[in-house]
Design an enzyme around this catalytic site. Sequence first.
Site, PDB file in Angstrom:
ATOM      1  N   ARG A 195       1.823   5.659  -2.619  1.00  0.00           N
ATOM      2  CA  ARG A 195       2.642   4.908  -3.765  1.00  0.00           C
ATOM      3  C   ARG A 195       2.844   6.461  -5.103  1.00  0.00           C
ATOM      4  O   ARG A 195       4.311   6.366  -5.281  1.00  0.00           O
ATOM      5  CB  ARG A 195       2.066   3.407  -4.840  1.00  0.00           C
ATOM      6  CG  ARG A 195       1.796   2.393  -4.167  1.00  0.00           C
ATOM      7  CD  ARG A 195       1.434   1.054  -5.540  1.00  0.00           C
ATOM      8  NE  ARG A 195       0.773   0.256  -4.369  1.00  0.00           N
ATOM      9  CZ  ARG A 195       1.648  -1.089  -4.374  1.00  0.00           C
ATOM     10  NH1 ARG A 195       3.283  -0.754  -5.077  1.00  0.00           N
ATOM     11  NH2 ARG A 195       1.656  -1.699  -4.019  1.00  0.00           N
ATOM     12  N   HIS A 241       7.419   2.482  -0.928  1.00  0.00           N
ATOM     13  CA  HIS A 241       5.782   1.882  -0.527  1.00  0.00           C
ATOM     14  C   HIS A 241       6.097   0.446   0.262  1.00  0.00           C
ATOM     15  O   HIS A 241       5.071   0.568   1.219  1.00  0.00           O
ATOM     16  CB  HIS A 241       4.128   2.152  -1.885  1.00  0.00           C
ATOM     17  CG  HIS A 241       3.556   1.587  -1.097  1.00  0.00           C
ATOM     18  ND1 HIS A 241       2.362   1.803  -0.409  1.00  0.00           N
ATOM     19  CD2 HIS A 241       2.434   0.793  -1.370  1.00  0.00           C
ATOM     20  CE1 HIS A 241       1.516   1.471   0.451  1.00  0.00           C
ATOM     21  NE2 HIS A 241       1.375   0.129  -0.342  1.00  0.00           N
ATOM     22  N   GLU A 242       6.226   0.061  -0.796  1.00  0.00           N
ATOM     23  CA  GLU A 242       6.566  -1.345  -0.603  1.00  0.00           C
ATOM     24  C   GLU A 242       7.102  -1.609   1.235  1.00  0.00           C
ATOM     25  O   GLU A 242       6.671  -2.827   2.145  1.00  0.00           O
ATOM     26  CB  GLU A 242       7.166  -2.645  -1.526  1.00  0.00           C
ATOM     27  CG  GLU A 242       5.555  -2.542  -2.666  1.00  0.00           C
ATOM     28  CD  GLU A 242       4.617  -3.254  -2.735  1.00  0.00           C
ATOM     29  OE1 GLU A 242       5.136  -4.178  -1.527  1.00  0.00           O
ATOM     30  OE2 GLU A 242       4.057  -3.177  -3.395  1.00  0.00           O
ATOM     31  N   THR A 243       7.946  -1.086   1.083  1.00  0.00           N
ATOM     32  CA  THR A 243       9.248  -1.236   2.898  1.00  0.00           C
ATOM     33  C   THR A 243       8.689  -0.262   3.454  1.00  0.00           C
ATOM     34  O   THR A 243       9.636   0.326   4.351  1.00  0.00           O
ATOM     35  CB  THR A 243      10.597  -1.353   2.178  1.00  0.00           C
ATOM     36  OG1 THR A 243      10.684   0.204   1.279  1.00  0.00           O
ATOM     37  CG2 THR A 243      10.508  -2.349   1.039  1.00  0.00           C
TER      38      THR A 243
END
Length: 253
Positions: A223, A91-93
């Site tokens: 996420r 999710h972060e990337t």
Amino acid sequence: MKFNIVSPVALSCLFFLFLTGTLAQNAGSIVTRELFEQMLSFRNNDACPAKGFYTYDAFIAAANSFPGFGTAGDDTARKKEIAAFFGQTSHETNGGSAGTFTGGYCFVKQIEQSDRYYGRGPIQLTHQSNYERAGQGIGVGQELVNNPDLVATDPIISFKTAIWFWMTEQDNKPSCHNVIIGQWTPSPKDTAANRVPGYGVITNIINGQFECGMGPNTAAESRIGFYRRYCGMLNVPTGENLDCNNQKNFAQG
């Protein structure tokens, strides 16, 4: 020729360790090169700024620096940890289309760069204090403070900072690792804040100030979507309490 005789007690201990997974070699015993490529196939898309950066070998080298990562507990616990780690970091990337949960590891650097210590790497490490603690934690001292771009240019260091964050308790937060392997017991304050064991409290640890305690939101659902996908690939259950919609974030005490 001399033979060493292994006692029945020793054999019993070894058998127990085998059954409980304590002898798992490393994260590579779960995340094979083939699985890594299947999980993160989009990362080398021509549209991804991170193309060619996040390699399997870099991940394994970094993971091996943290003996407990992906090796604690039984087979299900180990696989859930891997699914949770890649769920959060994907999710972060993420650079894929919304709702597909296939675009993880497309970015190395935060798009909006507000200061020198902007988000970098799989966990999007931010803030000078985190760069300093991560540097100490992975054994490079002040190098990340002096040259934060190492997290975006050295793939092993990049993965190490993400796994360091995952494995480390910070302030009043448990480690993501302890939460996902079932070794975290909420305090009375956590219970009052609706912070309960499960994937959702990991989201709270990572970005609770912006995603938790405000009902359903797109980021938190992303996420969860990545986590569900990876749990499916690893054939393990997701467990309960996947969201943090009704949890107070840790900054609120």
